[in-house]
Design a protein around this motif. Structure first.
Motif, short mmCIF file in Angstrom:
data_model
loop_
_atom_site.label_atom_id
_atom_site.label_comp_id
_atom_site.label_asym_id
_atom_site.label_seq_id
_atom_site.Cartn_x
_atom_site.Cartn_y
_atom_site.Cartn_z
N GLU A 392 0.85 -1.19 0.00
CA GLU A 392 0.00 0.00 0.00
C GLU A 392 0.88 1.24 0.00
O GLU A 392 1.98 1.23 0.58
N GLU A 395 -1.99 8.18 0.55
CA GLU A 395 -2.70 9.06 -0.38
C GLU A 395 -1.86 10.27 -0.76
O GLU A 395 -2.08 10.88 -1.81
N THR A 407 -8.68 5.97 -7.68
CA THR A 407 -8.59 5.64 -6.26
C THR A 407 -9.84 6.12 -5.52
O THR A 407 -10.40 5.40 -4.67
N ARG A 408 -10.29 7.34 -5.82
CA ARG A 408 -11.51 7.85 -5.17
C ARG A 408 -12.72 6.98 -5.53
O ARG A 408 -13.55 6.66 -4.66
N GLN A 410 -12.73 3.80 -6.48
CA GLN A 410 -12.60 2.51 -5.80
C GLN A 410 -13.05 2.61 -4.35
O GLN A 410 -13.74 1.72 -3.83
N ARG A 411 -12.69 3.69 -3.70
CA ARG A 411 -13.06 3.86 -2.30
C ARG A 411 -14.56 4.05 -2.14
O ARG A 411 -15.19 3.47 -1.25
N SER A 412 -15.16 4.85 -3.02
CA SER A 412 -16.60 5.12 -2.91
C SER A 412 -17.42 3.87 -3.21
O SER A 412 -18.52 3.69 -2.66
N ARG A 414 -16.33 0.84 -2.57
CA ARG A 414 -15.84 -0.20 -1.67
C ARG A 414 -15.31 -1.40 -2.47
O ARG A 414 -15.65 -2.55 -2.23
N LYS A 416 -11.79 -2.61 -3.23
CA LYS A 416 -10.37 -2.47 -2.93
C LYS A 416 -9.53 -3.39 -3.80
O LYS A 416 -9.85 -4.57 -3.95
#
Length: 839
Positions: A392, A395, A407-408, A410-412, A414, A416
């Motif tokens: 990892e 950010e 990346t944003r 993927q995070r929103s 969920r 990963k």
């Protein structure tokens, strides 16, 4: 490796290491603790000086890599991987923890990337399109095979140069036949280390370089000249209290007495590009690869264990293996672990090794824990010896705008990234799953193949999707390459789709692109794609091209149902293509050879399915079925077969589906000149039979004509292949209709001996596609003998094993409501279950 580091009066501390060696990492850490230098110099691209402090962030977790790429050509890239057990990583962590400056001294990435591109272009003509990341020369890759501390120079992928492998030479000199085992015995199993070990390795490398010169590493002279210049700069600033961590092969060159002028002369005129650098996650699996971006160690998981195990590494390792096997339901007890430890230690003693290594532990695991089986051994190797650890990066690490947007997103969602391959089931009726689907399809359009579509094991409706996901490090390069299209995933995918639509050469390419735009919800690109599609559809007269294009177009029309996309324009184009195929297919089937007939059969089957889907989607009649209703044609054995009869003449121009059926009847009944191949005629008859548009008596009549004495045996066998080919369920058709089986049987008996050799391959290909149970049942039926003439398992005919003398429509009707429920259909309001069962 024991003892204290050498005195500071001897000049800079040169620590020659093997990249990704846990013993070297421990020795480096011990040496730095003892000497406390004022600066640490590391072999690596100097551009990384600006971002090296990110290695101290709490969100930075190895394995990671420095990624450098040309600013104007992101596909020209190089990686410098670092694992938690890498000596360079240990040196970076020590320096940052003690607030000591860290500097990289290897040739700048700006030069190495330009040199690799120059050498690649000199070796071969530049390929069209963007390069494949797996084929790029890697400035950070080790020698092939791996040596004790070398990283290949730019362009090291060339196979023309003969290179010396220092590790192999030293191992052979010491009487070892395995270089890896020699390195483990001498370095990895000898404690934390000190001056004696580093001095011994340096002396060995000096002797090798005196014997072999550059050893086939011509570009090293340039790299080492730059290293010496950077070392001089550090000594002017910090004096001799400087530690250098580099590949052991370079140590003699760094201690060589040369002038700064001579070194600058070697560097003069080197090609250069503007380079950008960042941290990216890496994986243990990639460290285990010798080619592409791999670091060339076969057992990163084992090395990671050796580095982090404070004591009793063999016992801890075998306990870890036992835990893995227990989690996979293998019976492993504490007694197994104890016996495995004893066996590993005994094997090490018998082989004269200071400590049980990987070979001994794996032998013990195989013999004791796995009971000699290779299946659990494969699991141990994949999960523990190699491992699926994914690093990892924080950010705050520099990244391209497209990477940040990814990346944003993927995070929103969920979603990963993971190094271990996993299967993801999506229900497109749920907003989060629909968003995940859009993201994965957009990335595939951009060439970032994080996920690959898979066959769903449950429902086959269009509202279900299954993906196999695995994040590979080189996908970071793909993301960087895709940055030329836009700053967000949506804008980049839209721009690329528009460009591909304008440059597409074939109709099938554009229809596939339209399908991908709908899957990725790229509404901004659809107008351009539709214009290109309409233009090419109007100009292309090849029936094969039209047939290739129609299925993807029809699938796109159906995707609009569940994804909420307006597909009216696509539906109009699809109907137009189908109309043109209807007109052009019959003459295109005349005079084909065997290969052409097989290809045309595939086109005909695809168009048949597509027209059925087109009718179901409402494009023919102007109505749309309810999204996600479960009444998906894919759930039918034959997608076009529906129980209720259809009114002829409904829909546009008298019904596209009805006219398609009439065209199939025309093909099935052809037997004159110019001849339509038997393969085509047989398949047309079978499609009509599956669609309940051909009576069983008529099917038997057509088969009788095709197998009549006046037809050449190869042509008759071709008709049989088309009608009952293994992929179309023909075996069960013969099982349940003994009239057809009797026709085939009598025809086969009548084939002359001189023609049988020509017929046999066709028949073998036809029947080999059947399931084993179907073939066995057919064999039993043939051995039992044919049914009574004029009967199909009817009254008075011998019954097949497991079957009654005939069909009971009233008993069969009892299952129809259940079938309707399973398929999500409404109950029959007219109560025609008995009629449907009979059909």
């Amino acid at each position: 490796m024991t003892g204290a580091p050498r005195a500071r009066t001897a000049g800079p501390l040169l620590l020659g290491v093997r990249h990704h060696g846990p013993g070297s990492a421990r020795a480096v850490r011990a040496a730095l603790e003892a000497c406390a230098p004022r600066a640490v110099l590391i072999e690596g691209p100097p551009e990384a000086d600006a971002i090296v402090r990110l290695a101290a962030e709490k969100d930075m977790r190895p394995p990671v890599a420095l990624l450098a790429h040309a600013a104007d050509d992101p596909g020209r890239a190089g990686f410098w991987p670092l694992a938690g057990f890498s000596p360079e990583w240990a040196a970076i962590q020590w320096a940052l923890a003690h607030e000591v400056p860290v500097r990289f001294i290897d040739l700048p990435a700006a030069n190495s990337l330009a040199m690799s591109a120059k050498q690649t272009s000199a070796a071969a003509p530049a390929p069209a399109g963007p390069p494949d990341p797996a084929a790029l020369p890697d400035p950070a890759a080790p020698l092939e095979p791996v040596d004790p501390g070398e990283q290949a120079a730019p362009g090291a992928g060339s196979a023309e140069r003969l290179r010396v492998d220092p590790l192999s030479v030293l191992a052979e000199t010491a009487g070892y036949d395995d270089p890896e085992r020699w390195w483990e015995d001498v370095i990895e199993h000898r404690g934390t280390g000190g001056a004696e070990a580093f001095t011994a390795v340096a002396e060995a490398m000096e002797a090798l370089r005196a014997e072999y010169g550059h050893g086939g590493h011509e570009d090293d002279a340039v790299r080492e000249a730059h290293m010496r210049l950077r070392l001089r700069e550090a000594r002017r600033e910090f004096g001799d209290e400087v530690a250098v961590v580099c590949g052991a092969w370079h140590v003699p060159a760094l201690g060589e007495r040369t002038t700064a002028t001579a070194d600058r002369k070697l560097l003069k005129g080197l090609p250069k590009v503007k380079a950008e650098i960042s941290w990216v996650p890496w994986t243990h699996r990639r460290l285990a690869r010798h080619s592409g971006y791999g670091a060339g160690i076969t057992s990163p998981g084992w090395y990671d264990h050796l580095f982090h195990a404070p004591d009793r590494p063999v016992e801890r390792w075998l306990t870890k293996v036992a835990g893995l096997l227990r989690a996979e339901d293998f019976a492993v007890s504490s007694a197994h672990v104890i016996e495995a430890v004893r066996l590993a230690e005994t094997l090490a003693a018998m082989r004269g090794r200071p400590l049980a290594g990987l070979a001994e532990t794996l032998d013990a695991v195989r013999a004791v824990l796995c009971e000699g089986s290779d299946v659990p051994m494969g699991l141990v190797w994949d999960r523990l010896v190699v491992g699926d650890v994914l690093g990892e990066v924080p950010e705050s690490a520099p990244a391209a705008p497209l990477q940040r947007d990814l990346t944003r997103t993927q995070r929103s969602l969920r979603l990963k990234p993971e190094a271990l391959e996993r299967e993801l089931e999506l229900d497109l009726r749920k907003e989060t799953d629909a968003g995940r689907s859009r993201l994965l399809h957009r990335l595939r359009l951009l060439g970032v193949d994080w996920g690959s579509p898979a066959v769903s094991r449950g429902s086959t409706g269009t509202f279900r999707e299954t993906w196999r996901l695995r994040w590979e490090p080189e996908l970071s390069v793909r993301v960087a390459e895709a940055g030329v299209w836009g700053t967000t995933v949506l804008s980049a995918a839209t721009a690329k789709a528009e460009t591909e639509a304008r440059s597409a050469k074939g109709l099938a390419e554009v229809t596939e692109l339209a399908e991908r735009c709908l899957l990725g919800a790229l509404s901004g690109a659809l107008p351009v794609v539709m214009r290109s599609l309409a233009d090419r559809a109007a100009l292309d007269a090849d029936v094969g091209h039209l047939a290739q294009a129609l299925p993807a177009l029809v699938r796109s029309v159906r995707y609009g149902d569940v994804r909420g996309t307006d597909t009216a324009a696509l539906g109009e184009v699809a109907v137009g293509l189908a109309e043109r195929i209807l007109v052009g297919l019959p003459p295109a089937c005349v005079g084909l050879d065997a290969d052409g007939a097989a290809e045309m059969r595939g086109h005909m089957e695809a168009v048949h399915r597509a027209i059925g889907l087109l009718s179901e989607s409402g494009s023919e009649t102007g109505t749309q079925p309810e999204a996600g209703s479960g009444a998906e044609p894919e759930t039918w054995p034959a997608a076009e077969a529906r129980p209720q009869p259809r009114a002829a003449g409904s829909g546009a121009a008298g019904g596209l589906r009805e006219r398609w059926a009439a065209m199939l009847r025309s093909l099935a009944g052809r037997d004159g000149t110019p001849a339509t191949p038997g393969l085509i005629r047989g398949r047309a008859a079978r499609l009509l039979l599956d669609d309940a548009r051909l009576a069983e008596d008529e099917a038997a009549r057509l088969m009788g004509l095709a197998l009549s004495p006046g037809i050449e045996p190869p042509e008759a066998a071709s008709w049989i292949e088309g009608f009952i080919g293994g992929g179309a369920g023909g075996g069960m058709l013969l099982v349940h209709d003994e009239r057809l089986l009797g026709l085939v049987d009598r025809w086969l008996i009548s084939v002359p001996a001189e023609a049988f050799t020509d017929v046999l391959p066709l028949l073998r290909r036809t029947f080999s596609g059947y399931d084993t149970g179907v073939r066995r049942t057919l064999g039993e039926l043939v051995r039992r003998g044919p049914a009574a003439e004029g009967h199909s398992g009817g009254q008075g005919a011998p019954a097949a094993p497991g079957f009654g003398p005939g069909l009971d429509p009233h008993r069969a009707a009892a299952v129809v409501p259940t079938v309707r429920l399973l398929l999500g259909l409404d109950p029959d309001p007219h109560g025609n279950d008995t009629m449907e069962a009979a059909r």
